[in-house]
Write a protein that holds these residues in place. Structure first.
Motif, mmCIF file in Angstrom:
data_model
loop_
_atom_site.group_PDB
_atom_site.id
_atom_site.type_symbol
_atom_site.label_atom_id
_atom_site.label_comp_id
_atom_site.label_asym_id
_atom_site.label_seq_id
_atom_site.Cartn_x
_atom_site.Cartn_y
_atom_site.Cartn_z
ATOM 1 N N ILE A 138 0.852 -1.180 0.000
ATOM 2 C CA ILE A 138 0.000 0.000 0.000
ATOM 3 C C ILE A 138 0.897 1.242 0.000
ATOM 4 O O ILE A 138 1.797 1.381 0.831
ATOM 5 C CB ILE A 138 -0.939 0.028 1.224
ATOM 6 C CG1 ILE A 138 -1.837 -1.219 1.231
ATOM 7 C CG2 ILE A 138 -1.780 1.298 1.225
ATOM 8 C CD1 ILE A 138 -2.734 -1.329 0.009
ATOM 9 N N VAL A 139 0.646 2.156 -0.948
ATOM 10 C CA VAL A 139 1.439 3.382 -1.048
ATOM 11 C C VAL A 139 1.183 4.253 0.173
ATOM 12 O O VAL A 139 0.028 4.478 0.560
ATOM 13 C CB VAL A 139 1.090 4.142 -2.337
ATOM 14 C CG1 VAL A 139 1.873 5.455 -2.413
ATOM 15 C CG2 VAL A 139 1.387 3.275 -3.553
ATOM 16 N N ILE A 140 2.251 4.759 0.789
ATOM 17 C CA ILE A 140 2.126 5.459 2.072
ATOM 18 C C ILE A 140 1.855 6.957 1.900
ATOM 19 O O ILE A 140 0.925 7.505 2.486
ATOM 20 C CB ILE A 140 3.394 5.245 2.909
ATOM 21 C CG1 ILE A 140 3.523 3.767 3.304
ATOM 22 C CG2 ILE A 140 3.383 6.123 4.154
ATOM 23 C CD1 ILE A 140 4.771 3.443 4.094
ATOM 24 N N ASN A 141 2.634 7.646 1.127
ATOM 25 C CA ASN A 141 2.604 9.113 1.119
ATOM 26 C C ASN A 141 1.663 9.733 0.088
ATOM 27 O O ASN A 141 1.570 10.959 0.013
ATOM 28 C CB ASN A 141 4.013 9.652 0.892
ATOM 29 C CG ASN A 141 4.964 9.282 2.020
ATOM 30 O OD1 ASN A 141 4.579 9.321 3.185
ATOM 31 N ND2 ASN A 141 6.181 8.899 1.677
ATOM 32 N N TYR A 142 0.977 8.912 -0.685
ATOM 33 C CA TYR A 142 0.083 9.434 -1.716
ATOM 34 C C TYR A 142 -1.243 8.682 -1.639
ATOM 35 O O TYR A 142 -1.282 7.455 -1.782
ATOM 36 C CB TYR A 142 0.712 9.291 -3.104
ATOM 37 C CG TYR A 142 2.073 9.950 -3.188
ATOM 38 C CD1 TYR A 142 2.190 11.306 -3.453
ATOM 39 C CD2 TYR A 142 3.232 9.202 -2.962
ATOM 40 C CE1 TYR A 142 3.438 11.916 -3.503
ATOM 41 C CE2 TYR A 142 4.478 9.805 -3.016
ATOM 42 C CZ TYR A 142 4.570 11.166 -3.282
ATOM 43 O OH TYR A 142 5.815 11.763 -3.325
ATOM 44 N N LYS A 185 -6.197 1.088 -7.533
ATOM 45 C CA LYS A 185 -6.938 1.573 -6.380
ATOM 46 C C LYS A 185 -7.572 0.391 -5.669
ATOM 47 O O LYS A 185 -8.229 -0.448 -6.283
ATOM 48 C CB LYS A 185 -8.023 2.553 -6.842
ATOM 49 C CG LYS A 185 -8.621 3.388 -5.726
ATOM 50 C CD LYS A 185 -7.683 4.486 -5.284
ATOM 51 C CE LYS A 185 -8.363 5.419 -4.293
ATOM 52 N NZ LYS A 185 -7.455 6.464 -3.799
ATOM 53 N N GLU A 186 -7.355 0.285 -4.352
ATOM 54 C CA GLU A 186 -7.899 -0.843 -3.590
ATOM 55 C C GLU A 186 -8.342 -0.351 -2.213
ATOM 56 O O GLU A 186 -7.508 0.075 -1.399
ATOM 57 C CB GLU A 186 -6.837 -1.938 -3.450
ATOM 58 C CG GLU A 186 -7.331 -3.193 -2.759
ATOM 59 C CD GLU A 186 -6.271 -4.275 -2.720
ATOM 60 O OE1 GLU A 186 -5.730 -4.523 -1.626
ATOM 61 O OE2 GLU A 186 -5.972 -4.859 -3.781
ATOM 62 N N ASN A 187 -9.667 -0.407 -1.964
ATOM 63 C CA ASN A 187 -10.216 0.015 -0.672
ATOM 64 C C ASN A 187 -9.754 1.418 -0.280
ATOM 65 O O ASN A 187 -9.225 1.657 0.812
ATOM 66 C CB ASN A 187 -9.843 -0.978 0.429
ATOM 67 C CG ASN A 187 -10.399 -2.362 0.172
ATOM 68 O OD1 ASN A 187 -11.477 -2.513 -0.408
ATOM 69 N ND2 ASN A 187 -9.653 -3.388 0.588
ATOM 70 N N GLU A 188 -9.934 2.333 -1.209
ATOM 71 C CA GLU A 188 -9.574 3.740 -0.993
ATOM 72 C C GLU A 188 -8.072 3.952 -0.828
ATOM 73 O O GLU A 188 -7.636 5.040 -0.420
ATOM 74 C CB GLU A 188 -10.300 4.304 0.243
ATOM 75 C CG GLU A 188 -11.813 4.223 0.176
ATOM 76 C CD GLU A 188 -12.383 4.937 -1.044
ATOM 77 O OE1 GLU A 188 -11.852 5.998 -1.397
ATOM 78 O OE2 GLU A 188 -13.348 4.405 -1.642
ATOM 79 N N ASN A 189 -7.292 2.946 -1.156
ATOM 80 C CA ASN A 189 -5.833 3.074 -1.079
ATOM 81 C C ASN A 189 -5.209 2.807 -2.435
ATOM 82 O O ASN A 189 -5.778 2.114 -3.283
ATOM 83 C CB ASN A 189 -5.256 2.080 -0.053
ATOM 84 C CG ASN A 189 -5.680 2.396 1.360
ATOM 85 O OD1 ASN A 189 -5.643 3.552 1.778
ATOM 86 N ND2 ASN A 189 -6.088 1.375 2.099
ATOM 87 N N LEU A 190 -4.020 3.362 -2.615
ATOM 88 C CA LEU A 190 -3.237 3.049 -3.805
ATOM 89 C C LEU A 190 -2.325 1.871 -3.486
ATOM 90 O O LEU A 190 -1.644 1.857 -2.459
ATOM 91 C CB LEU A 190 -2.388 4.257 -4.219
ATOM 92 C CG LEU A 190 -3.052 5.308 -5.103
ATOM 93 C CD1 LEU A 190 -2.090 6.449 -5.358
ATOM 94 C CD2 LEU A 190 -3.500 4.704 -6.416
ATOM 95 N N LYS A 191 -2.295 0.879 -4.382
ATOM 96 C CA LYS A 191 -1.488 -0.305 -4.150
ATOM 97 C C LYS A 191 -0.528 -0.521 -5.308
ATOM 98 O O LYS A 191 -0.902 -0.424 -6.479
ATOM 99 C CB LYS A 191 -2.381 -1.533 -3.974
ATOM 100 C CG LYS A 191 -1.613 -2.805 -3.635
ATOM 101 C CD LYS A 191 -2.546 -3.957 -3.346
ATOM 102 C CE LYS A 191 -1.783 -5.212 -2.937
ATOM 103 N NZ LYS A 191 -2.677 -6.343 -2.641
#
Length: 265
Positions: free
Chosen positions: A94-98, A127-133
């Motif tokens: 999961i991308v942390i800073n963006y 995009k996965e569960n409102e997160n960038l992966k």
């Protein structure tokens, strides 16, 4: 006596007239000198103004023109490209800073074109569960600073760095990294393209062709060895190798252009 007096008056008149004429000429000369000085000063001012305008024009042209792209600068740009792509992630990728695609794209576009940024986003992130992966897949092909390359100038604002790379993942390819200058003269990576390269024929290739040619005939003790080159063809020695003796099974000629295998017996 009267004649003498008249003569004196006439002489005095002549002297006064001469003095006035000389004064007028001196005044005119001074006026001419002043006019010439003023005209000279005006010309000097106009010349200085023209020179200043020329200098300003040259400065503007110099400011808008990027510096020549050196090999060292090109390497720095391409290494920074990889570093920019490798964003920090969690153990689950999961991308942390963006948080959004737009934010990550803006980050990418600091060193690359919009089209290249979109290519990376489409191929390596989701995009996965409102997160960038970051997808668990192979990385893009990067510039390899330890390998040879050439830097070619297309024009003062466009350069192409060309490098051949060979890997199990991507195969044998030639990559072209296109680097361009923005309007503010900073450099960015505009595009990355690749093409397959036909691998040079080797001794190992010749041995493999002979092995395929003799498929089903070779026993466990059979060995194949490159022996020599004859008229551009590879000569392969096939022999039986045991603890007690070595016996020739055959000699084979391999044409590297046609990949034809011919027995020499």
């Amino acid at each position: 006596m009267k004649n003498l007096l008249c003569l004196s008056v006439i002489c005095l008149f002549v002297l006064l007239w001469s003095g006035c004429s000389a004064a007028d000429e001196s005044t005119e000369d001074k006026n001419d000198d002043i006019e010439e000085t003023e005209e000279s000063n005006t010309n000097n001012v106009e010349t200085d103004n023209q020179e200043n305008k020329t200098d300003d024009g040259n400065n503007e042209e110099s400011e808008s023109k990027p510096n020549e792209l050196t090999n060292e600068k090109a390497e720095e740009i391409l290494l920074n490209l990889k570093q920019t792509f490798m964003v920090e992630t969690t153990n689950d990728n999961i991308v942390i800073n963006y948080d959004t695609v737009a934010e990550l794209q803006q980050h990418f576009e600091t060193v690359m074109s919009e089209s290249l940024a979109e290519r990376y986003l489409d191929g390596y992130f989701q995009k996965e569960n409102e997160n960038l992966k970051l997808l668990a897949t192979e990385e893009p092909a990067w510039f390899q600073p330890e390998e040879d390359y050439s830097l070619e100038e297309e024009n003062p604002t466009t350069y192409h760095l060309i490098q051949k790379q060979q890997s199990e993942l991507h195969g044998n390819k030639e990559y072209t990294f296109t680097i361009k200058a923005r309007e503010d003269t900073t450099w960015y990576v505009s595009n990355i393209s690749s093409k397959d390269i036909n691998q040079e024929f080797t001794e190992k290739d010749a041995i493999e062709l002979v092995s395929e040619h003799l498929e089903g005939e070779l026993g466990d003790n059979m060995a194949l060895r490159f022996d020599r080159m004859e008229e551009g063809n590879y000569i392969i020695h096939v022999f039986e190798n045991t603890e007690t003796h070595t016996a020739t099974y055959g000699w084979y000629e391999v044409n590297p252009e046609t990949e034809e295998v011919t027995s020499m017996f």
